[in-house]
Design a protein around this motif. Structure first.
Motif, short mmCIF file in Angstrom:
data_model
loop_
_atom_site.label_atom_id
_atom_site.label_comp_id
_atom_site.label_asym_id
_atom_site.label_seq_id
_atom_site.Cartn_x
_atom_site.Cartn_y
_atom_site.Cartn_z
N ILE A 127 0.84 -1.20 0.00
CA ILE A 127 0.00 0.00 0.00
C ILE A 127 0.87 1.25 0.00
N GLU A 128 1.93 1.26 0.81
CA GLU A 128 2.85 2.40 0.80
C GLU A 128 3.49 2.56 -0.57
N GLY A 129 3.87 1.43 -1.17
CA GLY A 129 4.47 1.49 -2.49
C GLY A 129 3.52 2.00 -3.55
N PHE A 130 2.26 1.55 -3.49
CA PHE A 130 1.27 2.02 -4.45
C PHE A 130 1.08 3.53 -4.33
N LYS A 131 0.99 4.01 -3.11
CA LYS A 131 0.80 5.45 -2.91
C LYS A 131 2.01 6.24 -3.40
N TRP A 132 3.19 5.68 -3.18
CA TRP A 132 4.42 6.33 -3.66
C TRP A 132 4.39 6.43 -5.18
N ALA A 133 3.96 5.37 -5.83
CA ALA A 133 3.89 5.36 -7.30
C ALA A 133 2.84 6.33 -7.81
N HIS A 180 -7.63 -18.15 -11.10
CA HIS A 180 -7.13 -19.45 -10.65
C HIS A 180 -6.08 -19.33 -9.55
N ASP A 181 -5.37 -18.21 -9.51
CA ASP A 181 -4.28 -18.04 -8.53
C ASP A 181 -4.50 -16.75 -7.76
N ALA A 182 -5.51 -16.75 -6.90
CA ALA A 182 -5.90 -15.54 -6.18
C ALA A 182 -4.87 -15.09 -5.16
N THR A 183 -4.02 -16.01 -4.70
CA THR A 183 -3.01 -15.64 -3.71
C THR A 183 -1.69 -15.22 -4.35
N ALA A 184 -1.64 -15.15 -5.68
CA ALA A 184 -0.41 -14.82 -6.37
C ALA A 184 0.12 -13.44 -5.96
N GLY A 185 1.44 -13.34 -5.84
CA GLY A 185 2.07 -12.08 -5.48
C GLY A 185 2.88 -11.47 -6.61
N PHE A 186 2.62 -11.92 -7.84
CA PHE A 186 3.31 -11.40 -9.01
C PHE A 186 2.24 -10.78 -9.89
N VAL A 187 2.10 -9.45 -9.83
CA VAL A 187 0.94 -8.78 -10.40
C VAL A 187 1.35 -7.47 -11.05
N CYS A 188 0.70 -7.15 -12.17
CA CYS A 188 0.80 -5.83 -12.78
C CYS A 188 -0.54 -5.12 -12.63
N TRP A 189 -0.52 -3.95 -12.01
CA TRP A 189 -1.70 -3.12 -11.85
C TRP A 189 -1.57 -1.91 -12.76
N THR A 190 -2.62 -1.59 -13.50
CA THR A 190 -2.61 -0.32 -14.21
C THR A 190 -2.93 0.79 -13.21
N ARG A 191 -2.46 1.97 -13.54
CA ARG A 191 -2.63 3.10 -12.63
C ARG A 191 -4.10 3.35 -12.30
N ARG A 192 -4.96 3.21 -13.29
CA ARG A 192 -6.37 3.55 -13.06
C ARG A 192 -7.02 2.62 -12.05
N VAL A 193 -6.55 1.39 -11.94
CA VAL A 193 -7.08 0.48 -10.92
C VAL A 193 -6.69 0.96 -9.53
N LEU A 194 -5.42 1.25 -9.35
CA LEU A 194 -4.95 1.66 -8.02
C LEU A 194 -5.52 3.01 -7.62
N GLU A 195 -5.80 3.87 -8.60
CA GLU A 195 -6.44 5.14 -8.28
C GLU A 195 -7.88 4.94 -7.85
N ALA A 196 -8.53 3.90 -8.35
CA ALA A 196 -9.94 3.67 -8.05
C ALA A 196 -10.15 2.91 -6.75
N LEU A 197 -9.28 1.98 -6.43
CA LEU A 197 -9.50 1.13 -5.26
C LEU A 197 -9.27 1.92 -3.97
N PRO A 198 -10.04 1.61 -2.92
CA PRO A 198 -9.91 2.31 -1.63
C PRO A 198 -8.72 1.77 -0.83
N LEU A 199 -7.53 2.18 -1.19
CA LEU A 199 -6.32 1.61 -0.60
C LEU A 199 -6.27 1.78 0.92
N ASP A 200 -6.82 2.87 1.42
CA ASP A 200 -6.79 3.10 2.87
C ASP A 200 -7.73 2.16 3.63
N ASN A 201 -8.61 1.49 2.90
CA ASN A 201 -9.58 0.60 3.56
C ASN A 201 -9.23 -0.88 3.43
#
Length: 259
Positions: free
Chosen positions: A87-93, A169-190
């Motif tokens: 979450i800190e990294g996403f906000k930094w980006a 199929h792999d919901a616990t995966a930790g190798f992910v690419c997020w587009t900026r618009r997704v991270l801007e939309a999701l309630p990261l603080d929640n």
């Protein structure tokens, strides 16, 4: 002039940021950084270190002196959880407009840096909002894990898929690419979960918001150097956390980003 969709734009230098949380990764951090920087697509790196007593942060600082524009470091006071690190990294980006594609990746080479361009392509060229490096899309692609751990991970993902209805199929995966618009939309603080259930919660929210999630098959290789950070509490959090996510979703109205 018509505006272009973000996913149709060519990636310019440094539009992609790879976030790598670390705790006691001195054996791996230099090599993983070098491997990512060597890729042709111009990935930058943000290391988020939880006050590693083995000197991981000091190694990163040495590398930063050589490439300060591409290597970045956030130092935290201690072990505060994988989810809070991301979450800190996403906000930094998000505070830096040039980053349009933000990645999660482990430091220990369990995720192959050579797969980063494939995840990037899925979002940049193929129209995905989220690209997941999937161990289980085409069977079980895990190397050097004990069979018990493989089975636990595999059926945990089956369980998540069954309970949530999320087509991943792999919901616990930790190798992910997020587009900026997704991270801007999701309630990261929640975001509620701090451990590996964080991975499930983020994907579940993206799914409920209507974002397009695709899986890219990868081969996951167990670490060779360093010590795993997994614990039994991680699986407990995931098991009960999924039930709480599903229950709360029944009473929540989500915005629709599917159009």
């Amino acid at each position: 002039m018509e505006s272009q969709n973000l996913n149709q734009l060519p990636v310019r230098q440094s539009e992609a940021l790879v976030i790598i949380p670390t705790y006691n990764e001195k054996e791996n951090v230099r090599a993983i950084t070098d491997a990512v920087l060597a890729l042709p697509d111009g990935f930058d790196i943000l290391i988020i270190d939880d006050n590693s007593p083995d000197g991981t942060a000091a190694i990163v600082e040495e590398m930063m002196a050589q490439q300060p524009e591409r290597i970045h470091l956030l130092k935290r006071a201690g072990k505060l959880g994988l989810g809070t690190a991301y979450i800190e990294g996403f906000k930094w980006a998000l505070a830096r407009e040039k980053y349009q594609y933000i990645f999660e990746m482990d430091a220990d080479f369990s995720h192959n840096p050579a797969d980063l361009p494939r995840l990037l392509k899925a979002c940049r060229e193929d129209g995905a909002d989220v690209a997941v490096g999937s161990r289980y899309l085409t069977g079980v692609n895990v190397v050097n894990w004990p069979m018990g751990r493989v089975m636990m991970s595999y059926y945990a993902s089956k369980y998540v898929r069954m309970v949530t209805g999320m087509p991943v199929h792999d919901a616990t995966a930790g190798f992910v690419c997020w587009t900026r618009r997704v991270l801007e939309a999701l309630p990261l603080d929640n975001i509620r979960f701090k451990g590996y259930a964080f991975q499930i919660e983020m994907k579940f929210l993206a799914y409920k918001y209507g974002f397009k999630i695709v899986e890219v098959p990868i081969v996951f290789v167990n670490r060779v150097l360093g010590t795993s950070k997994m614990s039994s509490g991680i699986f407990s959090e995931g098991f009960f956390g999924v039930l709480r996510l599903k229950w709360s979703s029944l009473f929540t109205k989500y915005p629709d980003y599917s159009k």
